[in-house]
Design a protein around this motif. Structure first.
Motif, mmCIF file in Angstrom:
data_model
loop_
_atom_site.group_PDB
_atom_site.id
_atom_site.type_symbol
_atom_site.label_atom_id
_atom_site.label_comp_id
_atom_site.label_asym_id
_atom_site.label_seq_id
_atom_site.Cartn_x
_atom_site.Cartn_y
_atom_site.Cartn_z
ATOM 1 N N UNK A 24 -42.443 -14.615 13.501
ATOM 2 C CA UNK A 24 -41.377 -14.262 12.333
ATOM 3 C C UNK A 24 -40.429 -15.108 12.252
ATOM 4 N N UNK A 25 -39.903 -15.592 13.199
ATOM 5 C CA UNK A 25 -38.721 -16.724 13.188
ATOM 6 C C UNK A 25 -39.102 -18.069 12.842
ATOM 7 N N UNK A 26 -38.510 -18.650 11.799
ATOM 8 C CA UNK A 26 -38.963 -20.180 11.392
ATOM 9 C C UNK A 26 -37.686 -20.803 12.263
ATOM 10 N N UNK A 27 -38.154 -21.881 12.630
ATOM 11 C CA UNK A 27 -37.392 -22.750 13.382
ATOM 12 C C UNK A 27 -37.649 -24.487 12.659
ATOM 13 N N UNK A 28 -36.296 -24.814 12.171
ATOM 14 C CA UNK A 28 -36.194 -26.084 11.464
ATOM 15 C C UNK A 28 -35.641 -26.875 12.683
ATOM 16 N N UNK A 70 -23.215 -34.535 9.908
ATOM 17 C CA UNK A 70 -23.423 -34.733 11.440
ATOM 18 C C UNK A 70 -24.884 -35.547 11.649
ATOM 19 N N UNK A 71 -24.804 -36.891 11.103
ATOM 20 C CA UNK A 71 -26.032 -37.544 11.278
ATOM 21 C C UNK A 71 -26.739 -37.975 12.700
ATOM 22 N N UNK A 72 -25.578 -38.031 13.508
ATOM 23 C CA UNK A 72 -25.739 -38.389 14.957
ATOM 24 C C UNK A 72 -26.241 -37.499 15.833
ATOM 25 N N UNK A 73 -26.556 -36.334 15.488
ATOM 26 C CA UNK A 73 -26.969 -34.957 15.915
ATOM 27 C C UNK A 73 -28.355 -34.594 15.894
ATOM 28 N N UNK A 74 -28.972 -34.021 16.849
ATOM 29 C CA UNK A 74 -30.336 -33.638 16.609
ATOM 30 C C UNK A 74 -29.835 -32.143 16.308
ATOM 31 N N UNK A 75 -30.635 -31.393 15.236
ATOM 32 C CA UNK A 75 -30.335 -30.303 14.725
ATOM 33 C C UNK A 75 -31.233 -29.355 14.701
ATOM 34 N N UNK A 76 -30.840 -28.051 15.253
ATOM 35 C CA UNK A 76 -31.998 -26.812 14.942
ATOM 36 C C UNK A 76 -31.483 -25.874 14.293
ATOM 37 N N UNK A 77 -32.239 -25.354 13.259
ATOM 38 C CA UNK A 77 -31.658 -24.169 12.717
ATOM 39 C C UNK A 77 -32.827 -23.065 12.552
ATOM 40 N N UNK A 78 -32.563 -21.849 12.370
ATOM 41 C CA UNK A 78 -33.504 -20.757 12.290
ATOM 42 C C UNK A 78 -33.231 -19.701 11.217
ATOM 43 N N UNK A 79 -34.411 -19.449 10.446
ATOM 44 C CA UNK A 79 -34.545 -18.227 9.543
ATOM 45 C C UNK A 79 -34.948 -17.242 9.926
ATOM 46 N N UNK A 101 -35.532 -15.403 20.458
ATOM 47 C CA UNK A 101 -35.944 -16.556 19.452
ATOM 48 C C UNK A 101 -35.156 -17.681 19.775
ATOM 49 N N UNK A 102 -33.888 -17.541 20.251
ATOM 50 C CA UNK A 102 -32.868 -18.704 20.564
ATOM 51 C C UNK A 102 -33.656 -19.432 21.373
ATOM 52 N N UNK A 103 -34.106 -18.715 22.522
ATOM 53 C CA UNK A 103 -34.638 -19.550 23.795
ATOM 54 C C UNK A 103 -35.948 -20.353 23.419
ATOM 55 N N UNK A 104 -36.665 -19.750 22.396
ATOM 56 C CA UNK A 104 -37.811 -20.667 22.028
ATOM 57 C C UNK A 104 -37.450 -21.874 20.965
ATOM 58 N N UNK A 105 -36.323 -21.510 20.331
ATOM 59 C CA UNK A 105 -35.815 -22.661 19.554
ATOM 60 C C UNK A 105 -35.382 -23.622 20.107
#
Length: 298
Positions: A24-28, A70-79, A101-105
């Motif tokens: 159920x957690x959506x990771x971008x 912050x275009x120089x960074x890889x980014x991870x976001x979660x819903x 969920x954070x660990x998986x992300x």
């Protein structure tokens, strides 16, 4: 068909990112769109990815004003479950599930910088206490600061009684529309910049029944998650990762300031007096600066 987030069209920039859903957690995930050399970074060193954690009842799209700077960074976001067209699971969230969920992300990344807004500061602190080697730095964006020792009755009574009632009530379309309007008025009071809030991130999601149920469930879990964090504090060392706390008025008083100082061993406070609670809208530049601050010398 355009992707959507809880009944609202997903912003184009978010829709272009890699997207996966687990439990159920959506990771971008958005890879860096500029080379590290375009900013002042150590030659040959790639900056750590940034993991964004949403405050209570907020969507990942709310971080876009920050991420765009912050275009120089890889980014991870979660819903969370209930957002991004995922069903609400019918339960209250808990701190252990959020940390899983954070660990998986962040799987595949040795370390990340965590940016956490409001209630998400519980998750950021708990993760750093349990996995100190995985955290390169922390930015707390107007964080919730509590030291509850008891979980309270919300979890027990909500699962048995309140959540089924709430679930049935908010399934009515007119209720969702009213809450959408009401929440938008609340968000307007939590910003000081005068900018128009993006309705895709801060208004329309609550017209979706699952998103509204998930938001209420998260709010109901506030005290129990805070109590679980306090229990963790008693058996672990303070967070050693470099931490920047960005505080908006009303500023924390003596008791909460002491809780913050005791919880983070390497803490710098910044009082952002021209912002309110939704700092990602009012002062995204300060959040970007704080990410660089906690990353310096790493």
């Amino acid at each position: 068909m355009p992707l959507s987030t809880g009944g609202a069209r997903m912003p184009d920039s978010l829709a272009r990112w890699s997207r996966s859903t687990v439990d159920g957690f959506t990771v971008y995930r958005r890879p860096a769109t500029a080379s590290a050399g375009e900013k002042d970074t150590v030659p040959g060193h790639s900056p750590d990815p940034v993991l964004f954690l949403n405050g209570c009842a907020l969507a990942a799209a709310g971080w876009l004003p920050v991420i765009e700077q912050m275009p120089d960074r890889d980014v991870i976001a979660i819903d969370r479950p209930g957002f991004a067209d995922t069903p609400w699971p019918g339960t209250l969230p808990d701190l252990a599930g959020e940390l899983a969920a954070m660990e998986r992300a962040i799987e595949g990344h040795p370390r990340v910088v965590i940016v956490a807004h409001s209630m998400a500061s519980f998750r950021a602190e708990a993760f750093a206490r349990l996995h100190p080697g995985r955290v390169a730095g922390i930015v707390l964006v107007d964080p919730s600061i509590e030291d509850y020792r008891f979980r309270g009755p919300a979890g027990r009574f909500s699962l048995a009684t309140w959540l089924p009632i709430i679930g049935a009530l908010v399934s009515r379309e007119e209720i969702g529309e009213f809450v959408s309007w009401l929440s938008h008025q609340g968000f307007l009071r939590q910003t000081g910049s005068g900018r128009v809030l993006d309705p895709e991130a801060f208004k329309d999601p609550y017209t979706d029944p699952d998103t509204l149920k998930a938001s209420i469930a998260e709010w109901l879990s506030y005290r129990s998650q805070a109590a679980d964090l306090q229990s963790l504090r008693r058996r672990t060392d303070p967070v050693r990762a470099r931490t920047s706390a960005l505080l908006a008025p009303p500023l924390p008083g003596t008791r909460r300031s002491a809780i913050l100082a005791d919880s983070f061993a390497d803490l710098v406070r910044h009082e952002i007096r021209d912002s309110r609670h939704l700092m990602m809208i009012d002062r995204p530049d300060m959040i970007v600066e704080a990410v660089d601050e906690v990353s310096a010398g790493r």
